[in-house]
Design a protein around this motif. Structure first.
Motif, mmCIF file in Angstrom:
data_model
loop_
_atom_site.group_PDB
_atom_site.id
_atom_site.type_symbol
_atom_site.label_atom_id
_atom_site.label_comp_id
_atom_site.label_asym_id
_atom_site.label_seq_id
_atom_site.Cartn_x
_atom_site.Cartn_y
_atom_site.Cartn_z
ATOM 1 N N TYR B 107 40.510 67.582 16.343
ATOM 2 C CA TYR B 107 39.737 66.533 15.684
ATOM 3 C C TYR B 107 40.652 65.531 14.976
ATOM 4 O O TYR B 107 40.482 64.328 15.095
ATOM 5 C CB TYR B 107 38.756 67.159 14.687
ATOM 6 C CG TYR B 107 37.800 66.150 14.110
ATOM 7 C CD1 TYR B 107 36.755 65.642 14.874
ATOM 8 C CD2 TYR B 107 37.967 65.670 12.825
ATOM 9 C CE1 TYR B 107 35.885 64.699 14.352
ATOM 10 C CE2 TYR B 107 37.097 64.725 12.297
ATOM 11 C CZ TYR B 107 36.066 64.251 13.056
ATOM 12 O OH TYR B 107 35.219 63.303 12.556
ATOM 13 N N ARG B 108 41.647 66.062 14.257
ATOM 14 C CA ARG B 108 42.588 65.201 13.554
ATOM 15 C C ARG B 108 43.320 64.303 14.551
ATOM 16 O O ARG B 108 43.498 63.100 14.318
ATOM 17 C CB ARG B 108 43.598 66.062 12.802
ATOM 18 C CG ARG B 108 44.124 65.438 11.533
ATOM 19 C CD ARG B 108 45.209 66.306 10.930
ATOM 20 N NE ARG B 108 44.723 67.513 10.280
ATOM 21 C CZ ARG B 108 44.202 67.546 9.042
ATOM 22 N NH1 ARG B 108 44.091 66.443 8.352
ATOM 23 N NH2 ARG B 108 43.806 68.674 8.522
ATOM 24 N N VAL B 111 40.941 61.550 15.810
ATOM 25 C CA VAL B 111 40.736 60.502 14.809
ATOM 26 C C VAL B 111 41.970 59.601 14.737
ATOM 27 O O VAL B 111 41.878 58.376 14.716
ATOM 28 C CB VAL B 111 40.429 61.122 13.428
ATOM 29 C CG1 VAL B 111 40.516 60.084 12.327
ATOM 30 C CG2 VAL B 111 39.048 61.761 13.424
ATOM 31 N N ARG B 112 43.138 60.233 14.755
ATOM 32 C CA ARG B 112 44.377 59.454 14.700
ATOM 33 C C ARG B 112 44.556 58.593 15.934
ATOM 34 O O ARG B 112 44.919 57.424 15.856
ATOM 35 C CB ARG B 112 45.583 60.390 14.595
ATOM 36 C CG ARG B 112 45.787 60.870 13.194
ATOM 37 C CD ARG B 112 46.967 61.823 13.127
ATOM 38 N NE ARG B 112 46.969 62.490 11.841
ATOM 39 C CZ ARG B 112 47.661 63.577 11.583
ATOM 40 N NH1 ARG B 112 48.405 64.130 12.517
ATOM 41 N NH2 ARG B 112 47.608 64.107 10.379
ATOM 42 N N HIS B 125 35.766 55.455 19.191
ATOM 43 C CA HIS B 125 35.619 56.024 17.850
ATOM 44 C C HIS B 125 34.409 55.388 17.165
ATOM 45 O O HIS B 125 33.580 56.079 16.558
ATOM 46 C CB HIS B 125 36.894 55.749 17.047
ATOM 47 C CG HIS B 125 36.929 56.404 15.697
ATOM 48 N ND1 HIS B 125 37.349 55.761 14.577
ATOM 49 C CD2 HIS B 125 36.589 57.652 15.297
ATOM 50 C CE1 HIS B 125 37.271 56.576 13.533
ATOM 51 N NE2 HIS B 125 36.827 57.731 13.944
ATOM 52 N N ARG B 129 30.940 57.202 15.897
ATOM 53 C CA ARG B 129 30.411 57.050 14.541
ATOM 54 C C ARG B 129 29.013 56.459 14.599
ATOM 55 O O ARG B 129 28.130 56.866 13.848
ATOM 56 C CB ARG B 129 31.304 56.105 13.734
ATOM 57 C CG ARG B 129 32.434 56.823 13.086
ATOM 58 C CD ARG B 129 32.776 56.100 11.787
ATOM 59 N NE ARG B 129 33.923 56.734 11.169
ATOM 60 C CZ ARG B 129 34.839 56.076 10.489
ATOM 61 N NH1 ARG B 129 34.769 54.775 10.353
ATOM 62 N NH2 ARG B 129 35.830 56.723 9.941
ATOM 63 N N GLU B 164 34.249 61.772 6.906
ATOM 64 C CA GLU B 164 35.377 62.143 7.766
ATOM 65 C C GLU B 164 36.605 62.479 6.920
ATOM 66 O O GLU B 164 37.261 63.508 7.126
ATOM 67 C CB GLU B 164 35.672 60.958 8.705
ATOM 68 C CG GLU B 164 36.610 61.249 9.836
ATOM 69 C CD GLU B 164 36.724 60.025 10.729
ATOM 70 O OE1 GLU B 164 35.848 59.846 11.608
ATOM 71 O OE2 GLU B 164 37.660 59.231 10.556
ATOM 72 N N GLU B 165 36.901 61.610 5.962
ATOM 73 C CA GLU B 165 38.080 61.801 5.112
ATOM 74 C C GLU B 165 37.931 63.049 4.229
ATOM 75 O O GLU B 165 38.862 63.844 4.097
ATOM 76 C CB GLU B 165 38.273 60.555 4.229
ATOM 77 C CG GLU B 165 39.462 60.614 3.274
ATOM 78 C CD GLU B 165 40.792 60.450 3.987
ATOM 79 O OE1 GLU B 165 40.812 59.911 5.113
ATOM 80 O OE2 GLU B 165 41.819 60.894 3.425
#
Lengths: 197, 197
Positions: B107-108, B111-112, B125, B129, B164-165
């Motif tokens: 997942y990380r 996202v990156r 992305h 969302r 997310e964060e």
């Protein structure tokens, strides 16, 4: 483009700062991959050798440019020393929003480069966010907006990501709400979110 | 590693899905730049030719893997059809948090890759969302949590970045709050934020 910078005599420190400013401007119109010492040498009208002398390598140059931009943003958005905590937060957020509007392409590019980049770039992004949010805890020592707990730190980190996303989205279509409405949502959401923990 | 997949007879669609799953697993341990058709061919024990037949190019393969993972996440986190809006939101967020915990590296990495990647990756992305947040408006048609306005859409987008964060940060140190406390902050913050507009 040859600028007068190639002929003016400056201290090494001032020259370095000037080259970093030029680098930041490159970021505003090019992708991270396109930013190199070669491109900067051409745009700034200085020799590649001089640039390597100041920055060492292409990677170090990119990192230095982003670090410089982050420091500039943190400096610019320093809240006023006096006033009610919420007023000071509003003022600081106002400067942040204006900074993003004035440097939209650069800022977007920095955020993208940091999020998708190397560990060093991500660390820099985190440092920037930390500097911006840690300040809130330090300047609100009386706990008028929030008290400093691990829970509040986690929420403030999330709030910070929310603010970044909202300001960048709003900048694309400012008709959704006025600048004052945006600032109000951002400032008031901080205590509202922390109250939920 | 040669897996039985190289010998089993599958429909083209099932084989394609299987290769995408393998691709997603590669994401979990390698950087985006390292993921290639060559690496997948080696890991999956199938020929490069077959992979090019399915995916066309390295870029298309990466995009297909990320698209597949996004669709999987959106599907997995579909809220239950019945129940109070806030209860359904809590359930959906619970599945999201568990998904992130179970697939943390993947997942990380996604996202990156999305944040720092090409326009196509970023669009993906954003689509992900959008699918996750648009659902909230559709399933809360009675407006019990929020009403569908441009202002609420902007806030929900910010909330989504915050979630997310916070989940990714919390996953690194879950001692800060319990899973239930995290879910509660995330669910309750949505109406609290929209109320501020």
């Amino acid at each position: 483009m040859t600028t007068p910078t190639s002929r003016t005599r400056l201290s090494p420190q001032a020259r370095r700062a000037q080259l970093l400013e030029l680098g930041a401007r490159l970021f505003a119109t090019r992708s991270v991959e396109e930013i190199s010492i070669d491109v900067l040498a051409e745009e700034a009208g200085v020799s590649r050798g001089l640039l390597y002398h100041y920055f060492g390598s292409k990677q170090d140059f990119r990192l230095a440019v982003i670090r410089h931009a982050v420091e500039h943003l943190v400096e610019q958005t320093a809240p006023p020393a006096e006033g009610e905590p919420l007023e000071r937060l509003l003022t600081s957020l106002g400067v942040y929003v204006d900074y993003v509007l004035d440097n939209l392409t650069l800022y977007r590019s920095l955020v993208r480069a940091a999020a998708g980049g190397t560990d060093e770039l991500r660390a820099l992004h985190d440092e920037g966010r930390f500097a911006l949010t840690d300040r809130i805890f330090r300047e609100d020592a009386q706990g008028e907006i929030l008290t400093d707990t691990p829970q509040a730190r986690l929420v403030v980190r999330g709030w910070s990501a929310m603010a970044e996303e909202m300001v960048l989205t709003w900048a694309d279509d400012p008709s959704v709400m006025t600048r004052d409405e945006l600032l109000s949502v951002l400032a008031l959401s901080l205590p509202a979110l922390v109250d939920l923990t």
